[in-house]
Design an enzyme around this catalytic site. Structure first.
Site, PDB file in Angstrom:
ATOM      1  N   GLU A   1     -18.562 -19.059  46.281  1.00 30.35           N
ATOM      2  CA  GLU A   1     -17.940 -20.012  47.200  1.00 30.35           C
ATOM      3  C   GLU A   1     -18.925 -21.105  47.597  1.00 30.35           C
ATOM      4  O   GLU A   1     -18.577 -22.282  47.656  1.00 30.35           O
ATOM      5  CB  GLU A   1     -17.462 -19.276  48.448  1.00 30.35           C
TER       6      GLU A   1
ATOM      7  N   ASP B   1      -7.890 -25.471  46.638  1.00 26.95           N
ATOM      8  CA  ASP B   1      -8.620 -24.761  45.591  1.00 26.95           C
ATOM      9  C   ASP B   1      -7.903 -24.866  44.253  1.00 26.95           C
ATOM     10  O   ASP B   1      -8.508 -25.199  43.227  1.00 26.95           O
ATOM     11  CB  ASP B   1      -8.801 -23.293  45.979  1.00 26.95           C
TER      12      ASP B   1
ATOM     13  N   ASP C   1     -11.298 -10.708  54.667  1.00 28.02           N
ATOM     14  CA  ASP C   1     -10.045 -10.745  55.430  1.00 28.02           C
ATOM     15  C   ASP C   1      -9.459 -12.162  55.395  1.00 28.02           C
ATOM     16  O   ASP C   1      -9.446 -12.874  56.385  1.00 28.02           O
ATOM     17  CB  ASP C   1     -10.292 -10.294  56.872  1.00 28.02           C
ATOM     18  N   GLU C   2      -8.963 -12.555  54.219  1.00 27.85           N
ATOM     19  CA  GLU C   2      -8.379 -13.882  54.021  1.00 27.85           C
ATOM     20  C   GLU C   2      -7.424 -13.809  52.835  1.00 27.85           C
ATOM     21  O   GLU C   2      -6.253 -13.520  52.999  1.00 27.85           O
ATOM     22  CB  GLU C   2      -9.484 -14.918  53.797  1.00 27.85           C
TER      23      GLU C   2
ATOM     24  N   TRP D   1      -6.019 -31.033  49.737  1.00 26.59           N
ATOM     25  CA  TRP D   1      -5.240 -29.814  49.878  1.00 26.59           C
ATOM     26  C   TRP D   1      -3.742 -30.138  49.757  1.00 26.59           C
ATOM     27  O   TRP D   1      -3.053 -29.615  48.891  1.00 26.59           O
ATOM     28  CB  TRP D   1      -5.584 -29.135  51.206  1.00 26.59           C
TER      29      TRP D   1
ATOM     30  N   HIS E   1     -15.125 -17.208  44.079  1.00 27.83           N
ATOM     31  CA  HIS E   1     -14.267 -18.364  44.335  1.00 27.83           C
ATOM     32  C   HIS E   1     -14.233 -19.174  43.037  1.00 27.83           C
ATOM     33  O   HIS E   1     -15.282 -19.403  42.440  1.00 27.83           O
ATOM     34  CB  HIS E   1     -14.882 -19.260  45.421  1.00 27.83           C
TER      35      HIS E   1
END
Length: 879
Positions: free
Chosen positions: A746, A477, A469-470, A534, A767
């Site tokens: 991940e 990334d 749920d993301e 980021w 990921h």
């Protein structure tokens, strides 16, 4: 060499694979030339055929990538045909290329007559059980139009049918953008689907990202609106110049369909008993259907796509049918993938086949805890027809390797053998451009895992993970992975479009969100705050795309966004130029960080922040230089130098150590060029010591992992870099491979050595970020990298080691195929290279002065003793 032997490819248009409905009125053109030997272009001629007028444009020069549009701008809906021929140094002009036809979309807001239309019945806006509508309309085609175009988008997701046939093969359209500012529309040529007389158009609708549940810990609904609406405009053009438009308006009709509910996280429930046969064909009785409601939309926010759509690109058959200890039946597809399961089934009406998906098994059962609140379940209720019923969900996607099947009527093993249950792989239909292989099977599997993780997380935008749920567009990334992505696939259009969404969601003060498009979140992600690595996507990723694709339009489009980000950092750092305050993620997911506190890394988070401040300032300076903005280039270059000096003063000790003595900090200082060469060597020595002391296991997270191999190999520690690459103990790149991983995890230990799943609530098995090492495999192990934007100049610099006996990389550059392969054979290193026309290459081996290579194929042999500096070289003739 005569130019008559130089043959250009059909021109490509901007970054489009299919230049229909493009959004550029003056699109740039590119081509690749096949020519023998050292032929060089000195000019080109474009032939432009539009509106029955043919004109020719001759241009002197060697440019062949994204050259300017030669004529007046295209008008909305206008098509043109273009071809090219090239001239060489001898003045001779070669043959014409094949033709390319392109067509503009709706370029002006006033071109749109369509209104958003949807269901008029009341719905509970807080529920996930809102049954999506289907909408339809009948119309008459007068005569035989010469062309028909459907321009379509939705608030939500759409899938259109015309006279009972599906339009296009796109999935999850129109994708996810910053909807209030940018909603993409698609253009389809539907000429072949129309017939004289009565016709019908209908569309399925689904919640998608627009109003479906988004976000973790329960998530949020209706983030962009609560309506579910189609925006469609069908235009018929006749030979006499008439343009007839059928647009969504109040005359359309709406009904519920067989989709009971659908959501990205939770899956789709479908009741085939509620199908309405012929609903998208003419003469269907829709008297029982409802009137539609009209929603609002500013046509100025409608934009044409810049990259390809999401499509099914592959089907995967299960490799095993398992029976779990509890007696459940589970299909193992042998590959962690992203997509949906398609079934063909016969059975009684009302029987329900349920498909639950997950990435892993534990204790012999399907293990769904890593999905968190994602239901990840599809169900199909049979209609009970005599013939087989075929179904695949429309408006959802799952990340999975295993699928638990419940309620299957008959022999599931036989159904799998017959192809009645298959997994269909979905992702943005990018062109594959990069390949790598070596003599080490585990390294090759690692590279394959990187490719699969990229495919699974490039579902319309670059996401973090595709299963729980993301599934949002985390900026950090893709910032670290962009070099790898740009080698493996042509991401130029997709990522340049997504960067426009980054700019659209950027805050007025310059803050770049953690993920784009922005959605609400709980605790640490709200309110939005600036974060190093980021937010630096705004400056560093446009620079990567320019380096890899040679498109100066990307830094031009993103310059203001990048500059605003760096200006914000300048204000936050203040006169000492140190960004040493505020919330930071630092070296996220350092393997020593606690499972529930991934930001608690060894590396000083403010060291990480200041290093990225310097890198982004330098990137903005380089962007300004590319764009001819001399004053800006001087300003940001000066700022970058000041931050570099501040970094050295604050974080470097006189003996050649960083203040935190962490591997990521050394990697940043070296690869971001934050220290002079003499100190860089000492930092490299210390980094190598730390890697060896750690048993060659990984001690870096999202920030350090993409950089550490380069930091080692560039400071004379190639052997240590190979030791790090080839380590198999946890944590390492090859540890997941030894555990059967088919994608990048991940966490380094998403699956623990005892076979159990990491207890952290943030544990994904798909990921791509930690797979950014693939860029080092391409550039250093194989030895292929760009030396000038767009591979106009190429660097071949293979660095054998680690016991590998061969490696190869191939890349389809904007100019054509660039390739290198090397192998060790009886004391010789044999290197084969391929350089495309229009480029040059530098050939660089340890112990041999760099040499310039011209276009063509060449084999080079060198005596090789297995250590840097011990080679002597002898080139044999070019092929």
């Amino acid at each position: 060499m005569s130019a008559s032997t130089a043959r250009p490819s059909a021109p490509t248009v901007e970054h489009h694979r299919e230049p229909l409905g493009i959004g550029q009125s003056s699109p740039r053109l590119s081509w690749k030339t096949t020519a023998p030997g050292d032929w060089r272009q000195t000019g080109y001629e474009l032939e432009l055929d539009r509106a029955d007028e043919v004109r020719h444009y001759r241009v002197d020069g060697a440019e062949q990538i994204l050259v300017p549009w030669p004529g007046t701008p295209l008008a909305s809906r206008e098509s043109a045909t273009v071809r090219v021929r090239v001239t060489g140094e001898d003045g001779a002009t070669g043959p014409w290329s094949e033709k390319t036809t392109l067509e503009a979309g709706l370029l002006e807001p006033g071109d749109w007559a369509a209104r958003p239309i949807g269901a008029s019945w009341p719905e509970d806006p807080g529920s996930d059980d809102r049954r999506p509508a289907i909408v339809r309309h009948e119309f008459v085609v007068d005569g035989d139009p010469i062309s028909a175009r459907l321009y379509v988008t939705a608030h939500g997701l759409f899938e259109v049918e015309l006279n009972g046939q599906r339009v296009g093969e796109d999935a999850l359209a129109p994708g996810w953008t910053v909807y209030p500012k940018r909603l993409r529309y698609s253009t389809y040529d539907v000429s072949a689907l129309l017939r004289p007389g009565a016709n019908a158009i209908g569309s399925w609708l689904g919640d998608g990202w627009y109003r479906g549940r988004l976000g973790w810990r329960g998530g949020f609904r209706n983030l962009f609106g609560s309506d579910l609406s189609l925006i469609a405009q069908l235009e018929l053009r006749y030979s006499d110049g008439r343009l007839v438009t059928i647009a969504t308006d109040e005359s359309w009709r709406a009904s519920t369909g067989p989709i009971v509910r659908a959501g990205n996280y939770d899956g789709e429930d479908y009741d085939a008993r509620d199908e309405q046969a012929g609903w998208s064909r003419p003469a269907f009785d829709d008297s029982g259907w409802s009137a539609v409601s009209l929603a609002e939309r500013d046509p100025a926010t409608l934009v044409a796509p810049e990259g390809p759509p999401v499509r099914c690109t592959e089907e995967v058959v299960a490799v095993a049918v398992l029976t779990t200890p509890s007696g459940r039946r589970v299909l193992d597809f042998g590959q962690n993938l992203v997509g949906r399961v398609r079934i063909r089934v016969r059975g009684d009406a009302g029987r329900v086949v349920t498909i639950r998906t997950a990435e892993v098994m534990q204790d012999g059962e399907l293990y769904t805890r890593p999905l968190r609140d994602a239901r990840s379940t599809d169900s199909y209720t049979l209609a009970g027809r005599a013939q087989a019923e075929e179904w695949e969900p429309r408006f959802t996607f799952h990340g999975f390797r295993f699928a638990e099947i419940e309620g299957w009527p008959g022999d599931l093993d036989a159904a799998v053998t017959a192809g009645d249950v298959v997994a269909r792989v979905y992702h943005t239909d990018l062109e594959r451009t990069g390949w790598f292989e070596s003599s080490d099977e585990l390294v090759d599997r690692l590279h394959d895992n990187v490719v699969w993780s990229m495919r699974g997380n490039f579902v319309d935008l670059p996401t973090d993970c595709p299963q729980r749920d993301e599934r949002v567009g985390w900026t950090g990334d893709i910032q670290v992975f962009a070099p790898t992505a740009s080698f493996l696939y042509d991401v130029s259009g997709m990522l340049s479009s997504w960067l426009k969404d980054v700019a659209a969601d950027q805050l007025p003060d310059g803050t770049v969100p953690w993920y784009v498009p922005v959605i609400p979140a709980h605790q640490m992600w709200t309110p939005i705050r600036p974060g190093a690595a980021w937010g630096d996507v705004a400056a560093l990723t446009p620079a990567v795309l320019y380096e890899r694709f040679g498109d100066a339009g990307i830094p031009a489009a993103q310059f203001e966004s990048a500059r605003r980000w760096v200006d914000l950092l300048d204000r936050l750092a203040g006169p000492d130029h140190l960004w040493n305050e505020g919330f930071q993620l630092g070296d996220w997911l350092d393997p020593t960080a606690p499972p529930q506190d991934p930001a608690d890394a060894k590396s000083d988070k403010y060291l990480v922040a200041t290093a990225h401040f310097a890198a982004s300032a330098r990137a903005v300076a380089q962007m300004a230089e590319t764009l001819g903005r001399t004053d800006d280039a001087r300003h940001y270059a000066g700022l970058a130098a000041a931050v570099r000096d501040a970094f050295a003063t604050a974080y470097l000790l006189p003996g050649g150590r960083t203040t935190d003595d962490a591997q990521t900090s050394y990697a940043l200082a070296i690869t971001f060029d934050l220290v002079d060469d003499d100190l860089k060597a000492r930092l490299g020595d210390r980094l190598a010591e730390l890697v060896a002391a750690g048993g060659n296991t990984i001690a870096t997270g999202f920030v350090g992992t993409p950089l550490i191999s380069d930091a080692l190999s560039s400071t004379g520690h190639l052997d240590t870099a190979y030791d790090l690459l080839l380590e198999r103990e946890c944590p390492s790149w090859l540890y997941p491979v030894t555990q059967g991983a088919t994608t990048i995890w991940e966490r380094w230990d998403s699956q623990m050595p005892d076979g159990r799943v990491n207890p952290g609530t943030m544990t994904s098995f798909n990921h791509y970020a930690l797979g950014a090492v693939a860029d080092w495999l391409h550039r250093v192990v194989a030895g292929l990298s760009p030396a000038a934007p767009g591979y106009r100049e190429i660097r071949f610099a293979p660095r054998p080691g680690g016991g590998l006996t061969r490696a190869a990389a191939r890349h389809e550059s904007p100019y054509g195929t660039v390739a290198i392969s090397w192998r060790l054979d009886d004391g010789e290193l044999i290197v084969e290279t391929e350089v495309p026309s229009g480029t040059t290459a530098v050939f660089d081996l340890d112990g041999w002065p760099p040499e310039t290579l011209r276009p063509g194929r060449r084999t080079t042999r060198v005596a090789y003793a297995g250590a840097p500096g011990s080679t002597s070289a002898k080139a044999i003739a070019s092929v």
